[in-house]
Design a protein around this motif. Structure first.
Motif, PDB file in Angstrom:
ATOM      1  N   GLU A 127     -60.350 -12.343 -28.986  1.00  0.00           N
ATOM      2  CA  GLU A 127     -60.644 -13.759 -28.739  1.00  0.00           C
ATOM      3  C   GLU A 127     -59.510 -14.420 -27.961  1.00  0.00           C
ATOM      4  O   GLU A 127     -59.744 -15.171 -27.004  1.00  0.00           O
ATOM      5  N   ALA A 128     -58.266 -14.141 -28.365  1.00  0.00           N
ATOM      6  CA  ALA A 128     -57.110 -14.731 -27.689  1.00  0.00           C
ATOM      7  C   ALA A 128     -57.024 -14.251 -26.242  1.00  0.00           C
ATOM      8  O   ALA A 128     -56.753 -15.041 -25.324  1.00  0.00           O
ATOM      9  N   LYS A 129     -57.260 -12.977 -26.011  1.00  0.00           N
ATOM     10  CA  LYS A 129     -57.214 -12.447 -24.645  1.00  0.00           C
ATOM     11  C   LYS A 129     -58.313 -13.055 -23.781  1.00  0.00           C
ATOM     12  O   LYS A 129     -58.112 -13.280 -22.581  1.00  0.00           O
ATOM     13  N   ALA A 130     -59.450 -13.348 -24.381  1.00  0.00           N
ATOM     14  CA  ALA A 130     -60.547 -13.980 -23.635  1.00  0.00           C
ATOM     15  C   ALA A 130     -60.169 -15.397 -23.206  1.00  0.00           C
ATOM     16  O   ALA A 130     -60.502 -15.832 -22.095  1.00  0.00           O
ATOM     17  N   VAL A 131     -59.485 -16.133 -24.084  1.00  0.00           N
ATOM     18  CA  VAL A 131     -59.028 -17.485 -23.739  1.00  0.00           C
ATOM     19  C   VAL A 131     -58.079 -17.423 -22.542  1.00  0.00           C
ATOM     20  O   VAL A 131     -58.179 -18.221 -21.598  1.00  0.00           O
ATOM     21  N   TRP A 149     -51.683 -17.377 -26.059  1.00  0.00           N
ATOM     22  CA  TRP A 149     -50.614 -16.673 -25.333  1.00  0.00           C
ATOM     23  C   TRP A 149     -49.548 -16.148 -26.299  1.00  0.00           C
ATOM     24  O   TRP A 149     -49.139 -14.980 -26.216  1.00  0.00           O
ATOM     25  N   ALA A 150     -49.095 -16.990 -27.208  1.00  0.00           N
ATOM     26  CA  ALA A 150     -48.071 -16.566 -28.167  1.00  0.00           C
ATOM     27  C   ALA A 150     -48.579 -15.437 -29.051  1.00  0.00           C
ATOM     28  O   ALA A 150     -47.832 -14.488 -29.369  1.00  0.00           O
ATOM     29  N   PHE A 151     -49.837 -15.504 -29.445  1.00  0.00           N
ATOM     30  CA  PHE A 151     -50.420 -14.465 -30.303  1.00  0.00           C
ATOM     31  C   PHE A 151     -50.464 -13.121 -29.572  1.00  0.00           C
ATOM     32  O   PHE A 151     -50.079 -12.092 -30.120  1.00  0.00           O
TER      33      PHE A 151
END
Length: 368
Positions: free
Chosen positions: A31-35, A179-181
């Protein structure tokens, strides 16, 4: 039939819990990479309102814009873009030059009323509540009142404001958290630095914290609140204290990128070379820091696009048209791979493409 021993049952439950946690972490990473991926492409213009004949509507109208301070480069560039947009359409647009003093803001409103402008706009972070009596008098005199680049999309505007060109600060918060994640491989220990005295900071920081908690409920985060007028004296010391109290901090998110200049020396003094840093605004000197490797990432927004979008909102108010709730400025990630597209040295408007110029001109009936 054999029964499961208590020890085996406990082991089975533990394994299932671990597998579930790993699955959740993998889902969060995806999910984070998709954002992040969504905000890497150069944006294309998409109109938020219906087309109209701007030149005909604005032929006898004028706008008086009061920025929070022309000592801030962001405001200078935003005003230049708004001026260009007004010149394209062909109406009178005036910037009230000031250095951020409240008495000068009041004089600006009085000038707009005295010279019978059609609309007074508060730009670049000037909160209308600080000029409520004067702006209410302006409305009684027949002027419309707008704000530009102040409110987050989730915030309600002041009751005497006719329209607000709002910004999606929460979306910027989602990007910073993602990004931080990703950069910490799913194990962020984050120091967030903000300024609660800046109106949109509250939802901005809330979104960062909510997104981080969603990705990683057990990961650590803390918040350092520093008023704008204390950035130069308290950000460095506050960052150093946080790093000393928790050497495990591995990422710092100053929500406004001009803060990074005060974080950098704190990292150097603390010997925290491995701590990453990302921020928001697309300020040129920070984009230069991204290109040089001092800052990992900066979420930028085209001030040229913002200026045209703000003027679009102002004209729609004066033309009696529905006004979009948002400026609609796309957010673009700048990191080591594309920072050079912002210019060397960087500027406020390079790297985003220019589809908005032709897009707004077509929307305003200036070209086919």
């Amino acid at each position: 039939m054999r029964t499961m021993t208590p020890a085996l049952a406990a082991l089975t439950m533990t394994t299932a819990t671990l597998l579930a946690a790993q699955g959740a972490r993998a889902d969060a990473m995806a999910e984070a990479k998709a954002v992040i991926a969504e905000h890497r492409a150069i944006p294309e213009f998409a109109p938020l309102g219906e087309p109209f004949d701007a030149a005909a509507c604005m032929a006898d109208k004028s706008v008086f814009s009061i920025p929070v301070s022309m000592a801030i480069p962001f405001n200078v560039e935003l005003q230049k873009a708004m001026q260009r947009a007004a010149e394209d359409v062909g109406f009178t647009y005036t910037t009230w030059e000031n250095q951020g003093a409240s008495d000068s803001w009041i004089q600006g409103v009085n000038q707009a009323v005295a010279q019978e402008y059609s609309l007074v706009d508060l730009a670049g972070g000037l909160n209308p509540e600080m000029l409520a009596p004067q702006l209410q008098e302006a409305k009684q005199a027949g002027l419309a009142v707008t704000t530009t680049h102040l409110y987050d999309e989730s915030q309600e505007q002041a009751g005497f404001v006719d329209a607000s060109a709002k910004v999606d600060y929460r979306r910027a918060g989602e990007i910073l958290a993602a990004w931080a994640f990703v950069e910490t491989e799913g194990a962020p220990n984050v120091l967030i630095i903000g300024s609660d005295d800046v109106l949109p900071s509250i939802p901005f920081v809330e979104q960062i914290r909510e997104s981080l908690s969603s990705y990683c409920p057990d990961c650590k985060q803390q918040y350092l609140n520093v008023p704008v007028n204390e950035w130069a004296t308290r950000i460095q010391s506050g960052t150093q204290s946080a790093l000393l109290a928790d050497p495990g901090i591995n990422y710092i998110l100053p929500i406004y990128d001009s803060m990074t200049q005060f974080v950098t020396p704190a990292l150097r003094i603390a010997g925290a070379d491995g701590v990453g840093m990302a921020s928001y605004n697309g300020t040129p000197f920070v984009l230069d820091m991204v290109r040089e490797g001092t800052v990992s990432m900066d979420v930028g927004e085209s001030l040229g696009w913002a200026g045209y979008a703000a003027v679009d909102a102002q004209m729609r108010v004066l033309c009696g048209l529905e006004v979009p709730e948002s400026l609609g400025i796309p957010l673009l990630i700048f990191d080591k791979d594309n920072a050079q597209t912002a210019g060397v040295p960087a500027d406020f408007d390079s790297g985003y493409g220019d589809s908005h110029v032709a897009g707004f001109r077509k929307l305003w009936g200036l070209e086919g």
